[in-house]
Design an enzyme around this catalytic site. Sequence first.
Site, mmCIF file in Angstrom:
data_model
loop_
_atom_site.group_PDB
_atom_site.id
_atom_site.type_symbol
_atom_site.label_atom_id
_atom_site.label_comp_id
_atom_site.label_asym_id
_atom_site.label_seq_id
_atom_site.Cartn_x
_atom_site.Cartn_y
_atom_site.Cartn_z
ATOM 1 N N SER A 95 0.845 -1.193 0.000
ATOM 2 C CA SER A 95 0.000 0.000 0.000
ATOM 3 C C SER A 95 0.886 1.250 0.000
ATOM 4 C CB SER A 95 -0.947 -0.073 1.194
ATOM 5 O OG SER A 95 -1.975 0.873 1.092
ATOM 6 N N ASP A 211 -9.631 -4.799 -5.475
ATOM 7 C CA ASP A 211 -8.926 -4.120 -4.383
ATOM 8 C C ASP A 211 -9.854 -3.224 -3.561
ATOM 9 O OD1 ASP A 211 -5.893 -3.322 -3.544
ATOM 10 O OD2 ASP A 211 -7.227 -1.597 -3.409
ATOM 11 N N HIS A 266 -8.269 -4.954 -0.716
ATOM 12 C CA HIS A 266 -7.042 -4.235 -0.331
ATOM 13 C C HIS A 266 -6.457 -4.696 1.012
ATOM 14 C CE1 HIS A 266 -4.063 -1.133 -0.641
ATOM 15 N NE2 HIS A 266 -4.324 -0.730 0.582
#
Length: 285
Positions: A95, A211, A266
Amino acid sequence: MKILLCRLFILFLLPFTCSYKPVVLIHGIMTGSGSMEMISHRIQEKHPGTKVYNVHRFESWSSLETMWHQVLEIGMDIVNISSMHPEGINLIGYSQGGLIARGILETFSNVSVDTFISLSSPQAGQYGAGFLHLVFPGLVKDTVYELFYSRVGQHTSVGNYWNDPYHQNLYETYSVFLPYINNHIKSAKSEEFKSNILNLKRLVLIGGPDDNVITPWQSSQFGYYDSNETVIEMREQDIYKEDRIGLRALDESKRLHLLTVPGVNHFSWHMNVTIVDDCLLPYLD
Ligand SMILES: *[C@@H]1O[C@H](CO)[C@@H](O)[C@H](O)[C@H]1NC(C)=O
Ligand SMILES: *[C@@H]1O[C@H](CO)[C@@H](O)[C@H](O)[C@H]1NC(C)=O
Ligand SMILES: *[C@@H]1O[C@H](CO)[C@@H](O)[C@H](O)[C@H]1NC(C)=O
Ligand SMILES: *[C@@H]1O[C@H](CO)[C@@H](O)[C@H](O)[C@H]1NC(C)=O
């Protein structure tokens, strides 16, 4: 005698002939090194003897400190780690951590990285409520540029890579991080940024359509919105076509790997053992 020699070889020499390079892990926004422990353990289980460094800096709220500050601080740690391992290290960022990692790669020519893996990171920027609301639940993506594209708004990491397709002039005027590391705006550092990226043996960009936080998800692979919010994939972007940071050269020399994995939210990338086994381990040697 032969058997003994063979045993000796397996016991004492093999570990040196096939030892894995150390791995540095950089965590995501609003979390910390604890969130990267599964990856760390799995690497050590499957690749015994690998030294793993899990970055502890900028955990939780301090992950909102500016991108340059984090790049420089974590970068100095990695300079240290790299100097202990002249054979080279591997770098994995998840990330926001993948964008910090790229900033470090481009900035520090004395860090010697073999493989860099970007695990669902907003490499081309971010324009979506998903990410915004992790940190600023009250803000609206259409108008948040008014805050982020200001001197004050640039004091948070998210502001540093907010890329509003409808306000590109303001992005270019105010953003102090993303347009520079993408060589979208030329600076005295542009050539060095590119040549440092070109030193990589491999660049692995992982992302996927489910995601739901990185927006557009293709940003994890340098794809992004045009001025109509239509996604243009990496190979059709100027950053690639003009080879501003070396993506095209890496691609043409088969060093660029794009991995698109459906079915992963995600918050699951770094928690999913299959991802580690299929997408990370094969690139770590
Ligand atoms: C780098 O390593 C040296 C020697 O081990 C240590 O004294 C120094 O504090 C380290 N610097 C950073 C930024 O970790
Ligand atoms: C590594 O590079 C950085 C940035 O260019 C510099 O500040 C630092 O002093 C260098 N460290 C070593 C040990 O060469
Ligand atoms: C935006 O959409 C309009 C209408 O569909 C089109 O004519 C135009 O070329 C598009 N512009 C870009 C930059 O995609
Ligand atoms: C884990 O990753 C695989 C792909 O490698 C995916 O099919 C699966 O849905 C993921 N599981 C979760 C819980 O995200």
